[in-house]
Design a protein around this motif. Structure first.
Motif, short mmCIF file in Angstrom:
data_model
loop_
_atom_site.label_atom_id
_atom_site.label_comp_id
_atom_site.label_asym_id
_atom_site.label_seq_id
_atom_site.Cartn_x
_atom_site.Cartn_y
_atom_site.Cartn_z
N GLY A 89 7.34 28.01 24.08
CA GLY A 89 6.51 29.09 23.19
C GLY A 89 6.85 29.01 21.63
N ALA A 90 8.02 28.44 21.63
CA ALA A 90 8.89 28.36 20.43
C ALA A 90 7.54 27.61 19.25
N THR A 91 7.23 26.38 20.00
CA THR A 91 6.52 24.85 19.53
C THR A 91 4.86 26.21 19.27
N LEU A 92 4.94 26.79 19.74
CA LEU A 92 3.16 27.39 19.65
C LEU A 92 3.38 28.74 19.00
N VAL A 93 4.78 29.11 19.15
CA VAL A 93 5.08 30.31 17.34
C VAL A 93 4.42 29.32 16.25
N TYR A 94 5.24 28.24 15.78
CA TYR A 94 5.51 27.26 15.00
C TYR A 94 3.90 26.53 14.21
N LEU A 95 3.05 26.58 15.65
CA LEU A 95 2.29 26.40 15.42
C LEU A 95 0.97 27.05 14.72
N MET A 96 1.40 29.08 15.13
CA MET A 96 0.29 30.08 14.64
C MET A 96 0.85 30.28 14.07
#
Length: 234
Positions: A96-103
């Protein structure tokens, strides 16, 4: 849908939406920049409620090692499932945190404040005092776990109990969140903190490992105290 996958995906959604609202509020040149505590607290409350609605019937929607451990300690959850649940929760939190980084990929470069970048991923104290910070996390998680157990005693229509849990998260945020940022969940804090350390975020600071044990142990202690006291009362 296995309970393991429900905990992975549910925790992933929780962190994507929860860390996502922080990113929207603190990173440079976002549409929500400087929106403030109420937006963050509301976002986190809904971030917990949405996956709980989706996955509650599959895994019980723990998404939190402190809750899993507390329930097991009073016989409301099988001890053999504690470790698989915690592993699933940490996997989901890191994803989830990685997806926030990408977002928010373009916005890391647009943000000069390295502390703000860290705050997207994990909590930190407003006033750094390890003893009082620890107590804050104990109290916040005590309210969370005691509240969840208490709400579970009430007869409500399907889904209403989950809505109440979202409101519980909201009131913890607005009432108790001003000291440490109310981690109240070891996976929510440590998983994204690991992601912060590993991801190629431009101009980032260290991941504040000196503080990292407080939002892990504090919630575990608070959750256990709440469960034990609740069982003694009810």
């Amino acid at each position: 849908m296995t309970s393991f996958m429900a905990e992975v995906i549910g925790t992933m959604l929780l962190i994507l939406l929860g860390d996502g609202v922080v990113a929207n509020c603190v990173l440079g040149k976002t549409k929500g920049n400087n929106s403030g505590l109420m937006v963050i607290a509301t976002g986190w409350a809904i971030a917990v409620a949405v996956p709980a609605f989706i996955f509650g019937s599959f895994s019980g929607a723990h998404f939190n090692p402190a809750l899993t451990i507390a329930l097991a300690a009073i016989g409301k959850f099988p001890g053999s499932q504690v470790l698989p649940y915690i592993i699933a929760q940490f996997i989901g939190a890191i994803i989830g945190a990685t997806l926030v980084y990408l977002m928010y990929l373009p916005h890391w470069d647009a943000t000069d404040d390295a502390d703000a970048k860290l705050a997207v991923f994990c909590t930190g104290p407003a006033i750094r005092n390890k003893a009082t910070n620890f107590v804050s996390e104990v109290i916040g998680t005590f309210v969370l776990v005691f509240g969840i157990l208490g709400l579970g005693l009430q007869k409500t229509a399907d889904g209403v109990g989950t809505l109440y849990v979202g409101l519980l998260i909201l009131v913890i945020g607005v009432s108790l969140g001003g000291t440490t940022g109310y981690a109240i969940n070891p996976a929510r804090d440590l998983g994204p903190r690991i992601a912060h350390a590993l991801l190629p975020i431009p101009k980032k600071r260290d991941s504040d490992w000196e503080y990292s044990w407080i939002p892990v142990l504090g919630p575990i202690v608070g959750g256990l105290l709440a469960a034990i006291i609740f069982k003694g009362l009810f």
